[in-house]
Design a protein around this motif. Sequence first.
Motif, PDB file in Angstrom:
ATOM      1  N   VAL A 141      -7.235  23.641  12.924  1.00  0.00           N
ATOM      2  CA  VAL A 141      -7.859  24.881  12.440  1.00  0.00           C
ATOM      3  C   VAL A 141      -7.468  26.105  13.248  1.00  0.00           C
ATOM      4  N   GLY A 142      -6.630  25.952  14.270  1.00  0.00           N
ATOM      5  CA  GLY A 142      -6.229  27.093  15.076  1.00  0.00           C
ATOM      6  C   GLY A 142      -7.316  27.497  16.054  1.00  0.00           C
ATOM      7  N   PHE A 143      -7.408  28.795  16.342  1.00  0.00           N
ATOM      8  CA  PHE A 143      -8.391  29.288  17.287  1.00  0.00           C
ATOM      9  C   PHE A 143      -9.773  29.365  16.637  1.00  0.00           C
ATOM     10  N   VAL A 144     -10.776  28.912  17.378  1.00  0.00           N
ATOM     11  CA  VAL A 144     -12.175  29.028  16.959  1.00  0.00           C
ATOM     12  C   VAL A 144     -12.849  30.003  17.918  1.00  0.00           C
ATOM     13  N   ASN A 145     -13.429  31.062  17.365  1.00  0.00           N
ATOM     14  CA  ASN A 145     -14.028  32.102  18.191  1.00  0.00           C
ATOM     15  C   ASN A 145     -15.460  32.367  17.765  1.00  0.00           C
ATOM     16  N   GLY A 146     -16.235  32.871  18.694  1.00  0.00           N
ATOM     17  CA  GLY A 146     -17.616  33.228  18.422  1.00  0.00           C
ATOM     18  C   GLY A 146     -18.358  33.454  19.704  1.00  0.00           C
ATOM     19  N   SER A 147     -19.652  33.432  19.631  1.00  0.00           N
ATOM     20  CA  SER A 147     -20.521  33.589  20.791  1.00  0.00           C
ATOM     21  C   SER A 147     -21.754  32.735  20.572  1.00  0.00           C
ATOM     22  N   THR A 148     -22.291  32.212  21.668  1.00  0.00           N
ATOM     23  CA  THR A 148     -23.507  31.417  21.537  1.00  0.00           C
ATOM     24  C   THR A 148     -24.708  32.271  21.146  1.00  0.00           C
ATOM     25  N   ALA A 149     -24.551  33.592  21.140  1.00  0.00           N
ATOM     26  CA  ALA A 149     -25.656  34.481  20.796  1.00  0.00           C
ATOM     27  C   ALA A 149     -26.144  34.258  19.373  1.00  0.00           C
ATOM     28  N   SER A 150     -25.231  33.892  18.454  1.00  0.00           N
ATOM     29  CA  SER A 150     -25.603  33.682  17.058  1.00  0.00           C
ATOM     30  C   SER A 150     -24.761  32.557  16.477  1.00  0.00           C
ATOM     31  N   TYR A 151     -25.241  31.964  15.391  1.00  0.00           N
ATOM     32  CA  TYR A 151     -24.503  30.900  14.712  1.00  0.00           C
ATOM     33  C   TYR A 151     -23.514  31.584  13.766  1.00  0.00           C
ATOM     34  N   ALA A 152     -22.414  32.065  14.331  1.00  0.00           N
ATOM     35  CA  ALA A 152     -21.379  32.748  13.569  1.00  0.00           C
ATOM     36  C   ALA A 152     -20.035  32.401  14.188  1.00  0.00           C
ATOM     37  N   LEU A 153     -19.253  31.584  13.495  1.00  0.00           N
ATOM     38  CA  LEU A 153     -17.982  31.104  14.012  1.00  0.00           C
ATOM     39  C   LEU A 153     -16.853  31.523  13.086  1.00  0.00           C
ATOM     40  N   SER A 154     -15.676  31.725  13.672  1.00  0.00           N
ATOM     41  CA  SER A 154     -14.497  32.125  12.900  1.00  0.00           C
ATOM     42  C   SER A 154     -13.319  31.294  13.354  1.00  0.00           C
ATOM     43  N   TRP A 155     -12.511  30.819  12.403  1.00  0.00           N
ATOM     44  CA  TRP A 155     -11.355  30.005  12.767  1.00  0.00           C
ATOM     45  C   TRP A 155     -10.262  30.118  11.710  1.00  0.00           C
ATOM     46  N   GLY A 156      -9.100  29.575  12.072  1.00  0.00           N
ATOM     47  CA  GLY A 156      -7.970  29.573  11.153  1.00  0.00           C
ATOM     48  C   GLY A 156      -6.906  30.570  11.546  1.00  0.00           C
ATOM     49  N   PRO A 157      -5.682  30.405  11.035  1.00  0.00           N
ATOM     50  CA  PRO A 157      -4.584  31.328  11.348  1.00  0.00           C
ATOM     51  C   PRO A 157      -4.779  32.672  10.650  1.00  0.00           C
ATOM     52  N   ASP A 158      -4.063  33.694  11.133  1.00  0.00           N
ATOM     53  CA  ASP A 158      -4.108  35.003  10.489  1.00  0.00           C
ATOM     54  C   ASP A 158      -3.727  34.868   9.021  1.00  0.00           C
ATOM     55  N   GLY A 159      -4.513  35.523   8.177  1.00  0.00           N
ATOM     56  CA  GLY A 159      -4.256  35.458   6.743  1.00  0.00           C
ATOM     57  C   GLY A 159      -4.992  34.332   6.048  1.00  0.00           C
ATOM     58  N   GLN A 160      -5.579  33.405   6.833  1.00  0.00           N
ATOM     59  CA  GLN A 160      -6.307  32.274   6.258  1.00  0.00           C
ATOM     60  C   GLN A 160      -7.563  31.979   7.075  1.00  0.00           C
ATOM     61  N   ARG A 161      -8.228  33.032   7.513  1.00  0.00           N
ATOM     62  CA  ARG A 161      -9.397  32.849   8.360  1.00  0.00           C
ATOM     63  C   ARG A 161     -10.597  32.367   7.553  1.00  0.00           C
ATOM     64  N   THR A 162     -11.466  31.619   8.236  1.00  0.00           N
ATOM     65  CA  THR A 162     -12.738  31.174   7.678  1.00  0.00           C
ATOM     66  C   THR A 162     -13.836  31.594   8.629  1.00  0.00           C
ATOM     67  N   THR A 163     -14.905  32.170   8.106  1.00  0.00           N
ATOM     68  CA  THR A 163     -16.077  32.457   8.923  1.00  0.00           C
ATOM     69  C   THR A 163     -17.255  31.656   8.380  1.00  0.00           C
ATOM     70  N   PHE A 164     -18.061  31.139   9.277  1.00  0.00           N
ATOM     71  CA  PHE A 164     -19.221  30.326   8.911  1.00  0.00           C
ATOM     72  C   PHE A 164     -20.422  30.850   9.669  1.00  0.00           C
ATOM     73  N   THR A 165     -21.454  31.241   8.936  1.00  0.00           N
ATOM     74  CA  THR A 165     -22.693  31.680   9.565  1.00  0.00           C
ATOM     75  C   THR A 165     -23.846  30.855   9.015  1.00  0.00           C
ATOM     76  N   ARG A 166     -24.829  30.608   9.877  1.00  0.00           N
ATOM     77  CA  ARG A 166     -26.013  29.862   9.442  1.00  0.00           C
ATOM     78  C   ARG A 166     -27.254  30.469  10.063  1.00  0.00           C
ATOM     79  N   GLU A 167     -28.297  30.604   9.253  1.00  0.00           N
ATOM     80  CA  GLU A 167     -29.564  31.103   9.759  1.00  0.00           C
ATOM     81  C   GLU A 167     -30.233  30.018  10.610  1.00  0.00           C
ATOM     82  N   GLU A 186     -33.506  29.397  13.696  1.00  0.00           N
ATOM     83  CA  GLU A 186     -34.751  29.949  14.210  1.00  0.00           C
ATOM     84  C   GLU A 186     -34.539  30.617  15.562  1.00  0.00           C
ATOM     85  N   VAL A 187     -35.141  31.793  15.739  1.00  0.00           N
ATOM     86  CA  VAL A 187     -35.135  32.462  17.039  1.00  0.00           C
ATOM     87  C   VAL A 187     -36.141  31.761  17.941  1.00  0.00           C
ATOM     88  N   LEU A 188     -35.703  31.404  19.154  1.00  0.00           N
ATOM     89  CA  LEU A 188     -36.535  30.608  20.057  1.00  0.00           C
ATOM     90  C   LEU A 188     -36.886  31.405  21.312  1.00  0.00           C
TER      91      LEU A 188
END
Length: 425
Positions: free
Chosen positions: A252-278, A280-282
């Motif tokens: 899947v290439g590079f996977v980037n994001g931050s532990t601050a939120s459930y929001a991840l991005s991956w894949g090569p340029d031109g074919q990126r995928t982003t995945f976000t999920r709601e 609970e705030v703890l």
Amino acid sequence: MIPLKSTFQLRRLATLGALSLAACDSFARRGTVSADGVQTSQSRLGDTTVITATGKPSQTQQLRLKEIARFRDDSTPLIGELGAVRAMVVAADGGLVVFDESVPALIHFDLATGARRQIGRAGSGPGEYRRLNGLLAMPDSSLIFWDAQNGRVSRITLSGAVIVEQAVPTGLFVYNGLVRLTDGRIYYQDRSAQGNELLREVFGNKAVADSIIVPNDPSGDASMLRIEVKGGSRAVRIPFAPAAISEWSPKVGFVNGSTASYALSWGPDGQRTTFTREVEVLPIPPNELAFYKQRFLQSLGKDRGSVPNAASLVPKVRPALVDVLLGDDGRLFVRLASRGEEVTTRTFSGKDTTSVRTFWRPSELLVDVLGPDGRYFGQFELPRNFALMGASNSLVWGVSTDPSTDVPTPVIFKLMAADSTDVER
């Protein structure tokens, strides 16, 4: 005060190494189960596939781990008990190869018999090793390891014979720093230069080795604090502060994001995928927050005066994620943050001496499984005292540590669905 970027590899070892194990075929789930389950919607934004997930896992999205192998053979006096496992891969012959940094030693475990043997030996000669900063199992049954202390990348057979070696700079002390592309090319992570991190090719046939720039995480990293001191600087970890996620998978290439939120991005340029999920705030309970603020202030030591309002740097809510591990098949194993539970231990040492230790541990060790295309497979709970170190298809492997002896044991699980079928791609 300058936030210091920390490596995902060290964060993974430090965080997952604190987990624990009660080996069994399935684990009780304390989380809420939703009738509707996790639902995903998909759209396109330019050249990016945007996937949004809502809801909580349903009963059919519950996964479990079934233990299929545990290596405890102590018949080899040369090896003895494992001490500090820093790398683990499944070799082409089906065996498990472990690097124990405490010896140091590369050890091969036979899945069928449980027998183990040492591969090569510690040292600085051809094929020898001192500290592994990356370990790969190749389809031809060879192993490739990066030893930054000896300053080289080596390819050897499972018997320890050297196939090829290439000198690389020393002093780049990271874990899991080798990358294999789908076309078989091998790269190591170079963090020696200022600015962007690089992947540099080894064993290539070009006069000038190829390099790949590692994308910077746009959200940055606030998990470490760098304090300028006389003669240099030192870094202090800030409890609960968000950390950057930057990892590589050949699928899947590079996977980037931050532990601050459930929001991840991956894949090569031109074919990126982003995945976000709601999720609970703890909020962190006052007693737990006070405990970690005090520990943070103690870690600053005599430099506390140079950090105004230091205690305020500790967040009052947990980050959404703990970390992400990438399977060899391109799947993402996303560990969610959970509420803490207070634990008190008492150790008796002598007739009238009692040592009392209080700490907090996660109440649940929940992991989401995502496909490289963003498909949501489901969720499982990690056993306690277990460090997750790798996965491929339906296999998950890592190290179980006996809390009474601190002795690690390699373990392989099979990831199963609620209906007891293997969870394959």
